[in-house]
Design a protein around this motif. Structure first.
Motif, PDB file in Angstrom:
ATOM      1  N   ASN A   1      36.467 -41.147   6.827  1.00  0.00           N
ATOM      2  CA  ASN A   1      36.515 -39.682   6.781  1.00  0.00           C
ATOM      3  C   ASN A   1      35.160 -39.042   7.050  1.00  0.00           C
ATOM      4  O   ASN A   1      35.084 -37.938   7.586  1.00  0.00           O
ATOM      5  N   SER A   2      34.086 -39.728   6.672  1.00  0.00           N
ATOM      6  CA  SER A   2      32.762 -39.108   6.790  1.00  0.00           C
ATOM      7  C   SER A   2      32.402 -38.821   8.242  1.00  0.00           C
ATOM      8  O   SER A   2      31.764 -37.804   8.542  1.00  0.00           O
ATOM      9  N   LEU A   3      32.799 -39.698   9.164  1.00  0.00           N
ATOM     10  CA  LEU A   3      32.477 -39.472  10.577  1.00  0.00           C
ATOM     11  C   LEU A   3      33.240 -38.270  11.132  1.00  0.00           C
ATOM     12  O   LEU A   3      32.695 -37.499  11.930  1.00  0.00           O
ATOM     13  N   MET A   4      34.496 -38.098  10.720  1.00  0.00           N
ATOM     14  CA  MET A   4      35.248 -36.930  11.162  1.00  0.00           C
ATOM     15  C   MET A   4      34.620 -35.657  10.608  1.00  0.00           C
ATOM     16  O   MET A   4      34.544 -34.637  11.298  1.00  0.00           O
ATOM     17  N   MET A   5      34.135 -35.713   9.366  1.00  0.00           N
ATOM     18  CA  MET A   5      33.449 -34.565   8.783  1.00  0.00           C
ATOM     19  C   MET A   5      32.186 -34.243   9.577  1.00  0.00           C
ATOM     20  O   MET A   5      31.863 -33.077   9.816  1.00  0.00           O
ATOM     21  N   LEU A   6      31.480 -35.285  10.001  1.00  0.00           N
ATOM     22  CA  LEU A   6      30.250 -35.092  10.771  1.00  0.00           C
ATOM     23  C   LEU A   6      30.546 -34.414  12.102  1.00  0.00           C
ATOM     24  O   LEU A   6      29.889 -33.425  12.481  1.00  0.00           O
ATOM     25  N   LEU A   7      31.536 -34.909  12.821  1.00  0.00           N
ATOM     26  CA  LEU A   7      31.842 -34.359  14.137  1.00  0.00           C
ATOM     27  C   LEU A   7      32.438 -32.961  14.043  1.00  0.00           C
ATOM     28  O   LEU A   7      32.336 -32.179  14.990  1.00  0.00           O
ATOM     29  N   ALA A   8      33.047 -32.638  12.895  1.00  0.00           N
ATOM     30  CA  ALA A   8      33.590 -31.297  12.694  1.00  0.00           C
ATOM     31  C   ALA A   8      32.529 -30.324  12.208  1.00  0.00           C
ATOM     32  O   ALA A   8      32.811 -29.141  12.016  1.00  0.00           O
ATOM     33  N   GLY A   9      31.289 -30.811  12.007  1.00  0.00           N
ATOM     34  CA  GLY A   9      30.218 -29.938  11.550  1.00  0.00           C
ATOM     35  C   GLY A   9      30.257 -29.648  10.067  1.00  0.00           C
ATOM     36  O   GLY A   9      29.607 -28.713   9.597  1.00  0.00           O
ATOM     37  N   GLU A  10      30.995 -30.460   9.287  1.00  0.00           N
ATOM     38  CA  GLU A  10      31.123 -30.230   7.856  1.00  0.00           C
ATOM     39  C   GLU A  10      30.015 -30.903   7.053  1.00  0.00           C
ATOM     40  O   GLU A  10      29.899 -30.676   5.848  1.00  0.00           O
ATOM     41  N   THR A  11      29.236 -31.754   7.674  1.00  0.00           N
ATOM     42  CA  THR A  11      28.128 -32.414   6.993  1.00  0.00           C
ATOM     43  C   THR A  11      27.033 -32.688   8.014  1.00  0.00           C
ATOM     44  O   THR A  11      27.281 -32.691   9.229  1.00  0.00           O
ATOM     45  N   ASP A  12      25.813 -32.909   7.533  1.00  0.00           N
ATOM     46  CA  ASP A  12      24.681 -33.164   8.431  1.00  0.00           C
ATOM     47  C   ASP A  12      24.496 -34.653   8.714  1.00  0.00           C
ATOM     48  O   ASP A  12      24.093 -35.042   9.810  1.00  0.00           O
ATOM     49  N   ILE A  13      24.760 -35.478   7.705  1.00  0.00           N
ATOM     50  CA  ILE A  13      24.605 -36.929   7.824  1.00  0.00           C
ATOM     51  C   ILE A  13      25.852 -37.578   7.246  1.00  0.00           C
ATOM     52  O   ILE A  13      26.353 -37.165   6.197  1.00  0.00           O
ATOM     53  N   ALA A  14      26.357 -38.595   7.928  1.00  0.00           N
ATOM     54  CA  ALA A  14      27.492 -39.364   7.425  1.00  0.00           C
ATOM     55  C   ALA A  14      27.045 -40.795   7.176  1.00  0.00           C
ATOM     56  O   ALA A  14      26.356 -41.389   8.012  1.00  0.00           O
TER      57      ALA A  14
END
Length: 304
Positions: free
Chosen positions: A132-145
């Motif tokens: 899930n963290s990578l999808m959050m990263l690509l969606a701009g929801e986090t800075d680092i995954a």
């Protein structure tokens, strides 16, 4: 002139497949997404989408434009990073999405170190499984995954991510206290073919690692209990409900189960930090990345 914000919407649609999922990822309404895509088609003068019931697919022109969108948006990230680098001092917030054991082993100690070296940098942590963290990263929801290598790591091209290896660790066999193999120094996974298994939920990369390893040993594990919380997995093993393969740093100390290394080469997870391509030199992101890399080198995680 093509509006780069509309390119971002098109790229998100390519990632998520439906207008509704794209809207949720970008915190927009489905109507707003449709309007942006329609406006983009007008800007380029070509049809970018073909409707198939409730889903849409990219036309050849749409697929071509998505490839250009990736490059354009990465360059915009680099431009923002360059401008930020002109500012004096590292001040601000960096969000990190990570799975639980990496938070314990690397992220939390890095925050302690950053308080000494860069006290004006605030790190906000979000617990997220590796897939899930990578999808959050690509969606701009986090800075680092913080994620891990596995057979189905996010079906997107690597041009969008910059990866920084942190550590690797083996999986261990976890057995109930009264298991017949309790006296063994190491356990061959093939000898557990008739056992009931406890594993993470489908989609969790640790489940995929364990399943593939068992299949390579000649059997399909009979998974009867599931949890993405490895403390819960180990507790279920201790209760005698089955056996499990668990990453070494996720086992913990006070659990009552038996932990044994795998006989022969064990399955391994390789943990890495990722940022969107072009963001790695942003001064705020860079200072947190450097802290994560330094901590992973110093913490002495088994399997490094």
């Amino acid at each position: 002139m093509i509006d780069p914000r509309r390119l971002q919407v098109l790229r998100a649609l390519a990632d998520h497949g439906t207008v509704r999922a794209t809207a949720e990822a970008l915190y927009l309404t489905p109507s707003a997404v449709s309007q942006q895509l329609t406006a983009l088609e007008s800007e380029v003068g070509q049809s970018l989408l073909a409707r198939q019931g409730r889903r849409v697919r990219l036309t050849a022109a749409g697929e071509l434009l998505v490839e250009h969108a990736k490059a354009v948006l990465a360059e915009l990230e680099r431009a923002e990073a360059s401008l930020a680098a002109c500012a004096t001092g590292a001040v601000g917030k960096v969000e990190v999405a990570s799975f639980a054991s990496a938070i314990t082993q690397v992220v939390a100690p890095s925050i302690v170190a950053l308080r000494r070296r860069a006290p004006r940098v605030r790190v906000v942590v979000r617990d997220a499984e590796a897939h899930n963290s990578l999808m959050m990263l690509l969606a701009g929801e986090t800075d680092i995954a913080i994620s891990m290598e596995y057979s189905s790591t996010l079906p997107t091209d690597e041009s969008r991510l910059s990866r920084f290896p942190l550590y690797s660790e083996p999986f261990d066999v976890v057995l109930p206290p009264a298991h017949p193999f309790a006296e063994r120094a190491a356990v061959a996974v093939a000898d557990l073919r008739d056992e009931e298994w406890i594993a993470p939920l489908p989609g969790n990369p640790c489940r995929a690692v364990a399943q593939v390893f068992c299949e390579n040993a000649g059997f399909v594990p009979r998974i009867t209990h599931t949890s993405d919380d490895f403390h819960a997995v180990v507790a279920l093993v201790a209760a005698g409900t089955g056996v499990a393969l668990v990453p070494r740093t996720a086992v913990g100390d006070d659990h009552g189960a038996l932990v044994r290394p795998v006989a022969g080469p064990p399955p391994t997870r390789r943990v890495f930090a990722a940022v969107q391509c072009g963001r790695q030199e942003h001064p705020l992101v860079r200072v947190v990345l450097d802290a994560l890399l330094a901590e992973s080198a110093e913490c002495g995680i088994p399997g490094n």
